[in-house]
Design an enzyme around this catalytic site. Sequence first.
Site, PDB file in Angstrom:
ATOM      1  N   ASN A  12     -16.842 -20.083  37.282  1.00 34.88           N
ATOM      2  CA  ASN A  12     -17.021 -21.532  37.134  1.00 34.88           C
ATOM      3  C   ASN A  12     -15.695 -22.203  37.501  1.00 34.88           C
ATOM      4  O   ASN A  12     -14.739 -22.149  36.736  1.00 34.88           O
ATOM      5  CB  ASN A  12     -17.396 -21.839  35.673  1.00 34.88           C
ATOM      6  CG  ASN A  12     -17.432 -23.333  35.388  1.00 34.88           C
ATOM      7  OD1 ASN A  12     -17.450 -24.158  36.298  1.00 34.88           O
ATOM      8  ND2 ASN A  12     -17.424 -23.682  34.097  1.00 34.88           N
ATOM      9  N   LYS A  14     -15.020 -25.271  37.797  1.00 40.16           N
ATOM     10  CA  LYS A  14     -14.837 -26.590  37.154  1.00 40.16           C
ATOM     11  C   LYS A  14     -14.392 -27.613  38.205  1.00 40.16           C
ATOM     12  O   LYS A  14     -14.787 -27.520  39.368  1.00 40.16           O
ATOM     13  CB  LYS A  14     -13.853 -26.491  35.988  1.00 40.16           C
ATOM     14  CG  LYS A  14     -14.208 -25.350  35.030  1.00 40.16           C
ATOM     15  CD  LYS A  14     -13.504 -25.434  33.717  1.00 40.16           C
ATOM     16  CE  LYS A  14     -13.805 -24.193  32.900  1.00 40.16           C
ATOM     17  NZ  LYS A  14     -13.371 -24.277  31.529  1.00 40.16           N
ATOM     18  N   HIS A 102     -22.976 -26.517  29.695  1.00 44.91           N
ATOM     19  CA  HIS A 102     -21.614 -26.017  29.448  1.00 44.91           C
ATOM     20  C   HIS A 102     -20.995 -26.843  28.323  1.00 44.91           C
ATOM     21  O   HIS A 102     -21.241 -28.050  28.220  1.00 44.91           O
ATOM     22  CB  HIS A 102     -20.773 -26.120  30.729  1.00 44.91           C
ATOM     23  CG  HIS A 102     -19.460 -25.418  30.607  1.00 44.91           C
ATOM     24  ND1 HIS A 102     -18.378 -26.001  29.985  1.00 44.91           N
ATOM     25  CD2 HIS A 102     -19.058 -24.186  31.001  1.00 44.91           C
ATOM     26  CE1 HIS A 102     -17.368 -25.153  30.009  1.00 44.91           C
ATOM     27  NE2 HIS A 102     -17.745 -24.044  30.622  1.00 44.91           N
ATOM     28  N   GLU A 104     -18.225 -28.144  27.947  1.00 45.80           N
ATOM     29  CA  GLU A 104     -17.501 -29.350  28.388  1.00 45.80           C
ATOM     30  C   GLU A 104     -18.480 -30.479  28.692  1.00 45.80           C
ATOM     31  O   GLU A 104     -18.191 -31.653  28.435  1.00 45.80           O
ATOM     32  CB  GLU A 104     -16.618 -29.006  29.606  1.00 45.80           C
ATOM     33  CG  GLU A 104     -15.405 -28.185  29.180  1.00 45.80           C
ATOM     34  CD  GLU A 104     -14.836 -27.276  30.252  1.00 45.80           C
ATOM     35  OE1 GLU A 104     -15.173 -27.439  31.438  1.00 45.80           O
ATOM     36  OE2 GLU A 104     -14.054 -26.368  29.898  1.00 45.80           O
ATOM     37  N   GLU A 174     -20.727 -18.745  24.906  1.00 41.17           N
ATOM     38  CA  GLU A 174     -19.317 -19.113  25.095  1.00 41.17           C
ATOM     39  C   GLU A 174     -18.807 -19.804  23.828  1.00 41.17           C
ATOM     40  O   GLU A 174     -19.060 -21.007  23.635  1.00 41.17           O
ATOM     41  CB  GLU A 174     -19.179 -20.084  26.274  1.00 41.17           C
ATOM     42  CG  GLU A 174     -19.647 -19.515  27.589  1.00 41.17           C
ATOM     43  CD  GLU A 174     -18.970 -20.221  28.752  1.00 41.17           C
ATOM     44  OE1 GLU A 174     -18.232 -19.554  29.478  1.00 41.17           O
ATOM     45  OE2 GLU A 174     -19.152 -21.444  28.909  1.00 41.17           O
ATOM     46  N   GLY A 180     -10.759 -21.546  27.754  1.00 45.59           N
ATOM     47  CA  GLY A 180      -9.518 -22.117  28.281  1.00 45.59           C
ATOM     48  C   GLY A 180      -8.355 -22.063  27.315  1.00 45.59           C
ATOM     49  O   GLY A 180      -7.324 -22.694  27.536  1.00 45.59           O
ATOM     50  N   SER A 220     -12.086 -17.194  28.057  1.00 44.21           N
ATOM     51  CA  SER A 220     -10.825 -16.509  28.370  1.00 44.21           C
ATOM     52  C   SER A 220     -11.035 -15.071  28.850  1.00 44.21           C
ATOM     53  O   SER A 220     -10.273 -14.171  28.477  1.00 44.21           O
ATOM     54  CB  SER A 220      -9.869 -16.575  27.174  1.00 44.21           C
ATOM     55  OG  SER A 220      -9.547 -17.925  26.892  1.00 44.21           O
ATOM     56  N   GLY A 242     -10.942 -20.081  34.150  1.00 42.65           N
ATOM     57  CA  GLY A 242      -9.606 -20.045  34.749  1.00 42.65           C
ATOM     58  C   GLY A 242      -9.369 -18.873  35.689  1.00 42.65           C
ATOM     59  O   GLY A 242      -8.855 -19.045  36.803  1.00 42.65           O
TER      60      GLY A 242
HETATM   61  C1  PEP Z   1     -15.781 -21.510  31.148  1.00 42.11           C
HETATM   62  O1  PEP Z   1     -15.396 -22.480  31.759  1.00 42.11           O
HETATM   63  O2  PEP Z   1     -17.001 -21.321  31.020  1.00 42.11           O
HETATM   64  C2  PEP Z   1     -14.794 -20.598  30.592  1.00 42.11           C
HETATM   65  C3  PEP Z   1     -15.208 -19.583  29.884  1.00 42.11           C
HETATM   66  O3  PEP Z   1     -13.448 -20.863  30.872  1.00 42.11           O
HETATM   67  P1  PEP Z   1     -12.209 -19.854  30.632  1.00 42.11           P
HETATM   68  O4  PEP Z   1     -12.610 -18.522  31.232  1.00 42.11           O
HETATM   69  O5  PEP Z   1     -11.071 -20.485  31.326  1.00 42.11           O
HETATM   70  O6  PEP Z   1     -12.027 -19.734  29.155  1.00 42.11           O
END
Ligand code: PEP
Length: 261
Positions: A12, A14, A102, A104, A174, A180, A220, A242
């Site tokens: 992803n 973003k 998601h 966010e 998640e 993040g 993460s 990320g």
């Molecule tokens: C995500 O954006 O779904 C995510 C898990 O981000 P990160 O891997 O950066 O924690």
Amino acid sequence: MSAERRPLISGNWKMNHNHLEAIQLVQKLAYAIERDDYAVADVSVHPPFTDLRSVQTVLQADQVPIALGAQTTHEAERGAFTGEVSAPMLAKLDVSYVIVGHSERRALFGETDADVNAKARAVLGAGMTPIVCVGETLDERVSGRAELRVAEQLTGSLAGLAAAAVADLVIAYEPIWAIGTGETATPADAQQMCRHVRSRVAEAFGDGPAASVRIQYGGSVKPGNTPEVMAQPDIDGVLVGGASLDADDFARIVKYRLYQP
Ligand code: PEP
């Protein structure tokens, strides 16, 4: 993970990378991920809307078996929704997977479980696969309400879907506190919640869909923690934020099976 469910490794991106940067990244991925890797796992990348056509062109021209994904969709097919993009528009660009709900989108754009449900229906209606995200806040986890919260999100997000559709979709667990932040759920905690997700799917839609629905872990995820996460029996893939912006890191995540947990 189960032998019958093909792993799905999703990146992803973003709101990162313009279309030129996106082309560079996908070209690097095309080089770093090999035929043997695609033989045992599905891989998807989810660039911003403005990059989709460029990435689609590279993937097609070079016959790269990375699936194209989107990060969200509007639920309507068309109309006066300034700034939005519909599921049929994404399908026309050969998008295969669309992330819906998601954290966010839920936290920053006020998306509710009912919105997520409408978006998942739109994605299915356009012949694509939704990746339905669920996950608890830190507060919900420390107060012992994590499983309840995730169950509520599943009930609302999957309401009224046909069992056959649920069998083919992807659910991403998640934990919000792990996205993040550099914090990850322990593999055992992630497994426990993914087992809970599968049990809730079994209760609502039956054992068949529960056995075949693919459940990703996200939060993460890095090359170093992927093998242990993927060794869990109810985890069928990872949703990576990320680390998916770095071609070498994402390729190592895709190749997790080469590394011992
Ligand atoms: C995500 O954006 O779904 C995510 C898990 O981000 P990160 O891997 O950066 O924690």
